[in-house]
Design a protein around this motif. Structure first.
Motif, short mmCIF file in Angstrom:
data_model
loop_
_atom_site.label_atom_id
_atom_site.label_comp_id
_atom_site.label_asym_id
_atom_site.label_seq_id
_atom_site.Cartn_x
_atom_site.Cartn_y
_atom_site.Cartn_z
N ALA A 142 0.81 -1.22 0.00
CA ALA A 142 0.00 0.00 0.00
C ALA A 142 0.85 1.26 0.00
O ALA A 142 0.51 2.24 -0.68
N LYS A 143 1.94 1.28 0.74
CA LYS A 143 2.78 2.48 0.79
C LYS A 143 3.42 2.77 -0.57
O LYS A 143 3.53 3.92 -0.98
N ILE A 144 3.81 1.73 -1.28
CA ILE A 144 4.41 1.92 -2.60
C ILE A 144 3.33 2.35 -3.60
O ILE A 144 3.58 3.18 -4.48
N GLN A 145 2.12 1.82 -3.47
CA GLN A 145 1.01 2.27 -4.31
C GLN A 145 0.78 3.76 -4.12
O GLN A 145 0.55 4.49 -5.08
N TYR A 146 0.87 4.20 -2.89
CA TYR A 146 0.70 5.61 -2.56
C TYR A 146 1.76 6.46 -3.26
O TYR A 146 1.44 7.47 -3.91
N VAL A 147 3.00 6.03 -3.20
CA VAL A 147 4.10 6.77 -3.83
C VAL A 147 3.95 6.76 -5.35
O VAL A 147 4.12 7.80 -6.00
N GLY A 194 1.19 6.45 -7.04
CA GLY A 194 0.06 7.33 -7.35
C GLY A 194 0.45 8.79 -7.34
O GLY A 194 0.06 9.56 -8.23
N LEU A 195 1.26 9.18 -6.37
CA LEU A 195 1.74 10.56 -6.31
C LEU A 195 2.65 10.87 -7.51
O LEU A 195 2.54 11.93 -8.13
N LEU A 196 3.54 9.93 -7.82
CA LEU A 196 4.45 10.13 -8.95
C LEU A 196 3.69 10.25 -10.27
O LEU A 196 4.07 11.05 -11.14
N MET A 197 2.64 9.50 -10.42
CA MET A 197 1.84 9.59 -11.64
C MET A 197 1.17 10.96 -11.76
O MET A 197 1.13 11.54 -12.85
N GLN A 198 0.67 11.47 -10.66
CA GLN A 198 0.06 12.80 -10.69
C GLN A 198 1.10 13.86 -11.04
O GLN A 198 0.82 14.79 -11.80
N VAL A 199 2.30 13.72 -10.49
CA VAL A 199 3.38 14.67 -10.79
C VAL A 199 3.78 14.56 -12.27
O VAL A 199 4.04 15.58 -12.93
N VAL A 209 -7.92 11.86 1.10
CA VAL A 209 -9.34 11.94 0.78
C VAL A 209 -9.64 11.02 -0.40
O VAL A 209 -10.71 10.43 -0.48
N GLU A 210 -8.68 10.87 -1.31
CA GLU A 210 -8.78 9.96 -2.44
C GLU A 210 -7.68 8.92 -2.33
O GLU A 210 -6.64 9.15 -1.72
N ASN A 211 -7.93 7.77 -2.95
CA ASN A 211 -6.91 6.73 -3.01
C ASN A 211 -5.90 7.07 -4.10
O ASN A 211 -6.26 7.64 -5.13
N ALA A 212 -4.65 6.69 -3.87
CA ALA A 212 -3.61 6.93 -4.88
C ALA A 212 -3.87 6.09 -6.12
O ALA A 212 -3.63 6.52 -7.24
N VAL A 213 -4.37 4.88 -5.93
CA VAL A 213 -4.71 3.98 -7.03
C VAL A 213 -6.23 3.85 -7.03
O VAL A 213 -6.84 3.61 -6.00
N GLU A 214 -6.83 4.03 -8.19
CA GLU A 214 -8.29 3.96 -8.29
C GLU A 214 -8.84 2.67 -7.69
O GLU A 214 -8.27 1.59 -7.90
N ASP A 215 -9.92 2.79 -6.96
CA ASP A 215 -10.65 1.66 -6.37
C ASP A 215 -9.82 0.82 -5.40
O ASP A 215 -10.20 -0.28 -5.04
N ALA A 216 -8.67 1.32 -5.01
CA ALA A 216 -7.88 0.59 -4.01
C ALA A 216 -8.38 0.95 -2.62
O ALA A 216 -9.01 1.97 -2.40
N GLU A 217 -8.11 0.09 -1.69
CA GLU A 217 -8.46 0.38 -0.31
C GLU A 217 -7.55 1.52 0.18
O GLU A 217 -6.36 1.52 -0.10
N PRO A 218 -8.09 2.48 0.95
CA PRO A 218 -7.22 3.55 1.46
C PRO A 218 -6.17 2.95 2.40
O PRO A 218 -6.48 2.07 3.19
N ASP A 219 -4.95 3.44 2.26
CA ASP A 219 -3.90 2.92 3.12
C ASP A 219 -3.63 3.89 4.27
O ASP A 219 -3.91 5.06 4.18
N VAL A 220 -3.15 3.37 5.35
CA VAL A 220 -2.85 4.17 6.52
C VAL A 220 -1.38 3.97 6.86
O VAL A 220 -0.92 2.85 7.01
N HIS A 228 -6.45 16.51 -7.44
CA HIS A 228 -6.32 15.11 -7.07
C HIS A 228 -5.04 14.85 -6.28
O HIS A 228 -5.04 14.01 -5.37
N LEU A 229 -3.98 15.57 -6.58
CA LEU A 229 -2.74 15.42 -5.83
C LEU A 229 -2.93 15.83 -4.37
O LEU A 229 -2.52 15.11 -3.45
N VAL A 230 -3.60 16.94 -4.16
CA VAL A 230 -3.90 17.38 -2.79
C VAL A 230 -4.82 16.37 -2.10
O VAL A 230 -4.61 16.02 -0.93
#
Length: 167
Positions: free
Chosen positions: A81-86, A88-93, A155-166, A147-149
């Motif tokens: 999940a943490k790598i999915q988050y990163v 997702g952020l990189l894709m937005q950038v 508020v949004e998942n980094a990867v569409e339809d993924a479970e939110p990670d904590v 979406h980046l914010v």
């Protein structure tokens, strides 16, 4: 920011509907004049090309706002999940960089270079038509920042339809 996005979504949706209606009427006239009147309309083909381009650019901006763009994520979903988050952020950038450099900067350069060029079939210049590139780029930048914010605030998942990670 959410209110601005909703207003922009609504305005962009209606603009795309109007562009699509113009395209349908224009192509219908083109077919009618060619097949029924045996006198093809020269301007309608030119108009159809530019309306189609505008529809594609502004429609893609609208899709970016809804996060409905093509996203091949089968490999990313297999990551923690943490790598999915990163990722997702990189894709937005990456989207932000592309929209800034190619659509806004490059589109503005193209519009300036062709500002006084005349179209053969329509009584307008080409340059203003090319403004669709930087305008759609600015819209995509707005949506990407939104979406980046939202991803950063979880508020949004980094990867569409993924479970939110904590973390």
């Amino acid at each position: 920011m959410k209110t601005v996005k909703k207003g922009l979504d609504s305005a962009l949706s209606w603009f795309c509907v109007v562009l699509f209606a113009v395209l349908v009427v224009d192509v219908s006239w083109q077919v009618f004049s060619r097949q029924v009147l045996n006198s093809p309309s020269g301007w309608s083909e030119e108009l159809a090309k530019y309306v189609f381009i505008w529809l594609g650019l502004f429609g893609s901006a609208l899709v970016f706002g809804e996060r409905g763009h093509i996203y091949v994520d089968f490999a990313v979903r297999k990551l923690p999940a943490k790598i999915q988050y990163v990722v997702g952020l990189l894709m937005q950038v990456a989207i932000l960089a592309f929209a800034s450099l190619v659509l806004v900067y490059g589109g503005w350069q193209v519009a300036q270079l062709s500002w006084d060029q005349k179209l053969a079939g329509l009584p307008i210049d080409v340059g203003p038509l090319y403004l669709a590139l930087p305008i759609s780029g600015v819209l995509i930048i707005f949506y990407t920042i939104y979406h980046l914010v939202a991803i950063l605030l979880r508020v949004e998942n980094a990867v569409e339809d993924a479970e939110p990670d904590v973390l």
